[in-house]
Design an enzyme around this catalytic site. Sequence first.
Site, PDB file in Angstrom:
ATOM      1  N   ASP A   1      55.039 -50.009 -33.543  1.00 41.07           N
ATOM      2  CA  ASP A   1      53.898 -49.135 -33.816  1.00 41.07           C
ATOM      3  C   ASP A   1      53.621 -48.985 -35.306  1.00 41.07           C
ATOM      4  OD1 ASP A   1      54.282 -46.720 -31.092  1.00 41.07           O
ATOM      5  OD2 ASP A   1      53.617 -48.802 -31.149  1.00 41.07           O
TER       6      ASP A   1
ATOM      7  N   LEU B   1      44.018 -39.437 -32.306  1.00 46.12           N
ATOM      8  CA  LEU B   1      44.323 -38.461 -33.345  1.00 46.12           C
ATOM      9  C   LEU B   1      44.480 -39.170 -34.677  1.00 46.12           C
ATOM     10  CD1 LEU B   1      47.059 -36.265 -31.592  1.00 46.12           C
ATOM     11  CD2 LEU B   1      44.680 -35.634 -32.010  1.00 46.12           C
TER      12      LEU B   1
ATOM     13  N   GLU C   1      53.589 -29.300 -31.042  1.00 47.71           N
ATOM     14  CA  GLU C   1      54.328 -29.834 -29.892  1.00 47.71           C
ATOM     15  C   GLU C   1      54.813 -31.246 -30.200  1.00 47.71           C
ATOM     16  OE1 GLU C   1      50.767 -31.398 -27.052  1.00 47.71           O
ATOM     17  OE2 GLU C   1      50.738 -29.269 -27.567  1.00 47.71           O
TER      18      GLU C   1
ATOM     19  N   LYS D   1      55.197 -35.118 -30.206  1.00 52.79           N
ATOM     20  CA  LYS D   1      54.277 -36.215 -29.889  1.00 52.79           C
ATOM     21  C   LYS D   1      55.029 -37.195 -28.993  1.00 52.79           C
ATOM     22  CE  LYS D   1      51.064 -39.582 -31.866  1.00 52.79           C
ATOM     23  NZ  LYS D   1      51.541 -40.708 -31.039  1.00 52.79           N
TER      24      LYS D   1
ATOM     25  N   ASP E   1      56.141 -40.210 -26.682  1.00 50.17           N
ATOM     26  CA  ASP E   1      55.951 -41.658 -26.798  1.00 50.17           C
ATOM     27  C   ASP E   1      55.850 -42.237 -25.393  1.00 50.17           C
ATOM     28  OD1 ASP E   1      55.542 -43.863 -28.304  1.00 50.17           O
ATOM     29  OD2 ASP E   1      57.622 -44.192 -28.863  1.00 50.17           O
TER      30      ASP E   1
ATOM     31  N   ARG F   1      43.813 -43.539 -20.195  1.00 47.79           N
ATOM     32  CA  ARG F   1      42.826 -43.279 -21.248  1.00 47.79           C
ATOM     33  C   ARG F   1      41.909 -44.482 -21.449  1.00 47.79           C
ATOM     34  NH1 ARG F   1      44.963 -41.420 -26.982  1.00 47.79           N
ATOM     35  NH2 ARG F   1      45.931 -43.461 -26.926  1.00 47.79           N
TER      36      ARG F   1
ATOM     37  N   GLU G   1      50.947 -36.731 -20.948  1.00 45.85           N
ATOM     38  CA  GLU G   1      51.664 -37.965 -21.263  1.00 45.85           C
ATOM     39  C   GLU G   1      52.659 -38.264 -20.155  1.00 45.85           C
ATOM     40  OE1 GLU G   1      51.844 -40.752 -24.661  1.00 45.85           O
ATOM     41  OE2 GLU G   1      50.611 -38.991 -24.266  1.00 45.85           O
TER      42      GLU G   1
ATOM     43  N   TYR H   1      54.285 -34.517 -18.973  1.00 42.77           N
ATOM     44  CA  TYR H   1      53.997 -33.210 -19.551  1.00 42.77           C
ATOM     45  C   TYR H   1      52.497 -33.139 -19.850  1.00 42.77           C
ATOM     46  CZ  TYR H   1      58.958 -32.212 -20.500  1.00 42.77           C
ATOM     47  OH  TYR H   1      60.294 -31.962 -20.382  1.00 42.77           O
TER      48      TYR H   1
ATOM     49  N   LYS I   1      47.605 -28.676 -33.509  1.00 40.67           N
ATOM     50  CA  LYS I   1      46.239 -28.376 -33.092  1.00 40.67           C
ATOM     51  C   LYS I   1      45.891 -26.947 -33.493  1.00 40.67           C
ATOM     52  CE  LYS I   1      46.984 -31.110 -28.875  1.00 40.67           C
ATOM     53  NZ  LYS I   1      47.095 -31.041 -27.397  1.00 40.67           N
TER      54      LYS I   1
ATOM     55  N   LYS J   1      53.741 -38.126 -38.268  1.00 39.16           N
ATOM     56  CA  LYS J   1      54.674 -39.141 -37.785  1.00 39.16           C
ATOM     57  C   LYS J   1      56.028 -39.032 -38.482  1.00 39.16           C
ATOM     58  CE  LYS J   1      52.130 -41.721 -34.933  1.00 39.16           C
ATOM     59  NZ  LYS J   1      52.077 -43.157 -35.136  1.00 39.16           N
TER      60      LYS J   1
ATOM     61  N   CYS K   1      86.954 -70.089 -36.091  1.00 33.42           N
ATOM     62  CA  CYS K   1      86.828 -68.757 -36.694  1.00 33.42           C
ATOM     63  C   CYS K   1      86.317 -68.901 -38.126  1.00 33.42           C
ATOM     64  CB  CYS K   1      88.182 -68.051 -36.686  1.00 33.42           C
ATOM     65  SG  CYS K   1      88.195 -66.482 -37.593  1.00 33.42           S
TER      66      CYS K   1
ATOM     67  N   CYS L   1      89.572 -67.738 -40.498  1.00 35.57           N
ATOM     68  CA  CYS L   1      90.847 -68.463 -40.574  1.00 35.57           C
ATOM     69  C   CYS L   1      90.788 -69.876 -40.008  1.00 35.57           C
ATOM     70  CB  CYS L   1      91.945 -67.677 -39.861  1.00 35.57           C
ATOM     71  SG  CYS L   1      91.738 -67.591 -38.054  1.00 35.57           S
TER      72      CYS L   1
ATOM     73  N   CYS M   1      88.491 -65.195 -31.725  1.00 30.76           N
ATOM     74  CA  CYS M   1      89.346 -66.036 -32.555  1.00 30.76           C
ATOM     75  C   CYS M   1      90.746 -66.014 -31.973  1.00 30.76           C
ATOM     76  CB  CYS M   1      89.357 -65.509 -33.988  1.00 30.76           C
ATOM     77  SG  CYS M   1      90.707 -66.131 -35.003  1.00 30.76           S
TER      78      CYS M   1
ATOM     79  N   CYS N   1      94.916 -64.619 -38.842  1.00 33.00           N
ATOM     80  CA  CYS N   1      93.538 -64.247 -39.202  1.00 33.00           C
ATOM     81  C   CYS N   1      93.515 -62.961 -40.019  1.00 33.00           C
ATOM     82  CB  CYS N   1      92.697 -64.080 -37.943  1.00 33.00           C
ATOM     83  SG  CYS N   1      90.950 -63.753 -38.288  1.00 33.00           S
TER      84      CYS N   1
END
Length: 685
Positions: A40, A90, A124, A126, A128, A147, A184, A234, A301, A325, A419, A422, A437, A444
């Site tokens: 995002d 927004l 509130e 935000k 995701d 939407r 959401e 929600y 808001k 954000k 490895c 070693c 290994c 080692c």
Amino acid sequence: MNTPVPDNIEAARAEAEELHEAINGHNHRYYVLDEPSIPDAEYDRLMQRLLALEQAYPELVSAESPTQRVGAKPISQFAEVRHELPMLSLDNAFSDEDMEKFFGRLADRLELEAGSEGLSISAEPKMDGAAVSITYEEGRLIRAATRGDGTVGEDITHNVRTIQSVPLKLRGTGYPRILEIRGEVFMPKAGFHAFNENAEARGEKTFVNPRNAAAGSLRQLDPKLTAARPLDMYGYAVGHVEGGVLPDSHSEIMEKIREWGFPVNPDARTVAGIENCRQYFVDLGERRDALPYEIDGVVYKVDKLALQIELGQVSRAPRWAIARKYPAQEELTVVEGIDWQVGRTGALTPVARLEPVFVGGVTVSNATLHNIEELQRKDIRAGDTVIVRRAGDVIPEVVSFVPERRPSDSNRTELPTECPVCASPVRKTDDEAVARCTGGPVICRAQRVEALKHFVSRKALDIEGLGSKLIEQLADDLVHKPGDIFRLDAEQLAGLDRMGKKSAENVISSIEKSKSTTLGRFLFGLGIREVGETTAQNLAAHFGGLDPIRNATEQDLLAVEDVGEVVAGRIIGFFADPELSGVVDDLLAAGVEFEANDANQLPVGEVFAGKTVVLTGTLSQMTRSEAGALVKRLGGKVSGSVSAKTSLLVAGDKAGSKLQKAQNLGVAVWSEQDFIDAVGDFLTT
């Protein structure tokens, strides 16, 4: 993007056209294909750059510009739904300065003489997830839609009806004849991880993150598939309303729809002024990783509807709201190379060496790729442009690569045959995801160093002053096995870099003190594969001494709590190996000793008889391990997760999602002091 805007219209127009194409392409991948290829934060930067160009050259603004629309067109398989009122986007704030400008605009437009400090603001999380509109008629759910592009969405009624938290009929009375609730849809973190684990076990596609999981789930044609996914919702606003009157503030409306049975976010608050908004942002950010759902910011808001109407909106966003954000938890960067780290048990872990990128609040230059199977499943290669994720204190990881940016000459990453430390052969068995290994700690150096760090760690021998850097120096010459630590003297240590005489004497004092330990700590410090702190304590409590453990049969070991066939095999194999058994003998010869019977140090009783107890958070008067051992000695069982079968949760400081889940399930919750009060008589015996 901080690149200056071009100083001529032709160059700006060419760049704007490129941004149009890029943004529309990402919209298509995100909304239609459900296969996002960038995080995002990168999308936000593309949009911000286009906005900057259009602000500098207004003639570039057109009806087709991505800045003039909210999202993308709905997919064709679903019927279209035209929103009675547009579902706006927004504007974003990325800094305190952006928030100050927002509040300044509010004060100017509302002509507030004292500024906006007393202005009531609804704050509130935000969420995701996926924005959805649900319409109720006479209290009954009749339609749900995405939407979409803000004006036209997709009809997903058949899928939303499967979400258990969404009421099919509103409770009580007094709701309008037509009521559109917007909110959401999201997939809680726990459900997301469980879904991905099950999908991976079945060889099916997994989701990149909970947001994509929610959006993809709502686009299923068969509601049975959606019903099988752990979705929640929600409400965050109302849209079209007919035949009724609602309260005159956003917060009161949210309380009203909650009364009518529609879920709203319990973390929403009403605050006044910019400083309280900032504090809410900080407080929620501190709890972000403990929240049961993903968020990427805070939505503010103006609370009073009359003021919202007075402030109005621009073409794509209301003037009375803004989204602040958090620093991006996902970012794009380039893999400069893939290195292999060797751990205490010889496990080879691939690590992506990255072009440094700021993500999750820190600059990241390395990210884990876990193991060869995970690396090849994700097909990460040197030169790839990748999405890197970091949440809280979690080690950064590479999520996926961006296919369209892969170099044409890239090569698939293969497991090394030797490895890298070693040069011993590397082997991988079919029953493990990791390759190892075969050199062991003697050959080692990497294994030796990590084994020594583990041995002196706080939960093992707890030798204060022997930190990682000092162990690195000692492992080159003076210390080759744990017993060598107890043969060091202050003169040897004082000769090392950054180690004075006094510091050397303090370390030697800590080493001498650590010789007297417990059997559980000693067993844990040996670093036997699959034997963690709790298993080591269980072994000590069950057998009471080292010799019975060294001579135990598989049947003897299987009688110990939490010990299965694999763990029993590791223990028997450890003590059967002459080299590893010799390490134990050398430690005893160096003077390490422990109580003969750890079990005798613990009280016995029935305070928790038949109860399953979960411990979470930080305890101040004892460690969680010590508290867990006490629960077991008092007849209870300790579990690492909360469920309907949990009898009791003991919550220490900074308790997180387990506490919230326990409260949701109605599980009894004790503070640390409640726990101390219950077991106090046993602590003093």
